[in-house]
Scaffold this motif. Structure first.
Motif, PDB file in Angstrom:
ATOM      1  N   CYS A  78       9.758  -9.358  -0.439  1.00 34.11           N
ATOM      2  CA  CYS A  78       9.400  -8.481   0.679  1.00 34.11           C
ATOM      3  C   CYS A  78       7.986  -7.947   0.488  1.00 34.11           C
ATOM      4  N   SER A  79       7.441  -7.436   1.590  1.00 28.86           N
ATOM      5  CA  SER A  79       6.103  -6.836   1.580  1.00 28.86           C
ATOM      6  C   SER A  79       6.110  -5.641   2.517  1.00 28.86           C
ATOM      7  N   ASP A 132       2.267  -9.948  -0.665  1.00 29.11           N
ATOM      8  CA  ASP A 132       0.978 -10.168  -0.002  1.00 29.11           C
ATOM      9  C   ASP A 132      -0.159 -10.349  -1.002  1.00 29.11           C
ATOM     10  N   CYS A 133       0.109 -10.128  -2.295  1.00 31.57           N
ATOM     11  CA  CYS A 133      -0.913 -10.324  -3.326  1.00 31.57           C
ATOM     12  C   CYS A 133      -1.101 -11.787  -3.711  1.00 31.57           C
ATOM     13  N   MET A 134      -0.363 -12.694  -3.076  1.00 33.17           N
ATOM     14  CA  MET A 134      -0.504 -14.105  -3.433  1.00 33.17           C
ATOM     15  C   MET A 134      -1.910 -14.618  -3.148  1.00 33.17           C
ATOM     16  N   SER A 135      -2.485 -14.205  -2.041  1.00 32.10           N
ATOM     17  CA  SER A 135      -3.848 -14.651  -1.716  1.00 32.10           C
ATOM     18  C   SER A 135      -4.860 -14.098  -2.711  1.00 32.10           C
ATOM     19  N   VAL A 136      -4.638 -12.876  -3.185  1.00 34.66           N
ATOM     20  CA  VAL A 136      -5.543 -12.294  -4.180  1.00 34.66           C
ATOM     21  C   VAL A 136      -5.432 -13.032  -5.507  1.00 34.66           C
ATOM     22  N   LEU A 137      -4.208 -13.396  -5.894  1.00 31.51           N
ATOM     23  CA  LEU A 137      -4.016 -14.134  -7.138  1.00 31.51           C
ATOM     24  C   LEU A 137      -4.652 -15.523  -7.067  1.00 31.51           C
ATOM     25  N   GLN A 138      -4.648 -16.119  -5.910  1.00 32.14           N
ATOM     26  CA  GLN A 138      -5.277 -17.427  -5.767  1.00 32.14           C
ATOM     27  C   GLN A 138      -6.795 -17.335  -5.926  1.00 32.14           C
TER      28      GLN A 138
END
Length: 408
Positions: free
Chosen positions: A141-142, A104-110
């Motif tokens: 997984c998340s 779920d950290c993909m949006s934060v990394l973007q």
């Protein structure tokens, strides 16, 4: 070790550490297996079991139970296919499952690190290639979003108890990747790398996935030690004392009094001179308030007004004598006014009573010891009071000199 499985959990919140952490745990696992001192024959059987697990994988299909039974009988007679190229290069003799958590950290990394879709495709390509060399599976997984957590438990039950697995592999959805053991190969992995524009397959992972130093790394500010701070401040004060002296303020005041056009010293110098004057003040000098500065000395040609002398404070007897003197002076200037007699300790109560008598509306007769003037009959009120005093047996108060007496 025959009935066990290793799960290596990585975190996507810091993707630049993925390669380093994966190599660390696999090398630690290999060293641990060596310390167990397993027999070579048993270790060879364990490795063969991993090869059989990798080669025997078949994707689940929705068919009837009868067709599945027929297919299982046919599979028993079939020969197991060999291991594909690039797989099980580092066979440790135990099944491995790599789990990438916190997807779920993909949006934060973007937002914070300017990651794009190509960044996540490159991470997937690198992880799948590394897992293929160990013959391991891969799962995204998340736990926060409850994504693929149940699938991990189902797949472990499938490996241990040979239960039916209904979930198919998934490599399209970026946050729900599922690659079971034995499904992947180099040809499938190469499909991901076909769309690379920014990344290269030849460069190392750490050079292409790197953190932004100003955004991801938080600066920790450390406070200075108290003693070091005080020592440094003491050195600054000593330097200011050497540079400025208390006499500079007096020079500025003298220049202003003489009308000179010298520019005043800067604010720092004034403050330093003020504190120096406090430090160098003599013990006998009185306290001065910061709001009232000392007045400059008077210059030539200026008149200084004389200070008024304060009147000396008189005691009670002296005040009484001064009052009597003023009364005598007033009677001499006005002979018609009655004379006043200085009070004594015995005449005090009589003075009080006769004063009440004098307050009556009757006309005052002439003073005792002077020429008689036509008098009027006194009022009845003082006579009655005098008679009442004689009847009760009290002594008649002596008349005060200069006050009217009741006529007998």
């Amino acid at each position: 070790m025959n009935n066990s499985m290793v799960v290596i959990v990585l975190s996507l919140d810091k993707p630049w550490n993925l390669e380093e952490e994966l190599l660390y745990w696999t090398s630690l696992l290999e060293e641990h297996i060596k310390t167990l001192q397993i027999d070579e024959r048993d270790l060879a059987k364990m490795r063969q079991n991993v090869v059989d697990l990798f080669s025997s994988y078949k994707s689940p299909e929705n068919k009837d139970e009868k067709e599945e039974e027929k297919k299982n009988k046919e599979e028993e007679d079939e020969v197991i296919l060999p291991v594909p190229e690039g797989a099980l290069v580092n066979n440790l003799g135990i099944p491995i499952m790599v789990v990438l958590s916190k997807v779920d950290c993909m949006s934060v990394l973007q937002k914070e690190n300017d990651f794009s879709e190509e960044h996540f495709e490159y991470i997937q390509w690198h992880l799948r290639k590394s897992c293929l060399s160990f013959g391991a599976g891969l799962l995204y997984c998340s736990p926060r979003e409850n994504s693929n957590t149940r699938l991990l438990l189902d797949y472990m039950s499938h490996v241990f108890y040979n239960l039916k697995l209904k979930t198919e592999p998934q490599v399209i959805d970026r946050d729900a990747i599922f690659v079971p053991i034995g499904w992947d190969n180099l040809s499938k992995i190469s499909l991901v790398s076909e769309g690379f524009v920014q990344f290269s397959q030849l460069k190392p992972f750490a050079e292409q996935i790197a953190p932004l130093p100003d955004i991801r790394q938080k600066r920790v500010m450390k406070g200075e030690d108290d003693q070091l701070f005080l020592t440094r401040m003491q050195a600054v004060l000593v330097e200011k004392q050497k540079s400025g002296s208390p006499a500079t303020t007096h020079k500025v005041l003298e220049g202003e009094a003489k009308g000179s056009t010298k520019t005043p010293p800067p604010a720092d110098g004034v403050l330093a001179n003020f504190f120096n004057s406090l430090l160098t003040k003599k013990p006998g000098s009185g306290p001065t308030s910061p709001n009232h500065s000392p007045s400059p000395p008077p210059t030539q040609g200026t008149l200084v007004p004389p200070k008024k002398a304060l009147a000396p404070q008189l005691s009670a007897p002296q005040q009484r004598e001064e009052h009597e003197k003023k009364a005598l002076a007033s009677t001499r200037s006005n002979p018609e006014a009655p004379e006043e007699k200085p009070e004594t300790q015995k005449d005090k109560p009589a003075a009080v009573k006769t004063t009440k008598l004098a307050a009556a509306p009757a006309a005052a007769p002439a003073a005792v010891g002077r020429e008689k003037s036509p008098t009027k009959t006194p009022s009845k009120m003082p006579v009655k009071k005098a008679g009442a005093a004689a009847a009760t047996g009290m002594k008649k108060p002596a008349p005060k000199r200069g006050l009217p007496q009741p006529r007998k």
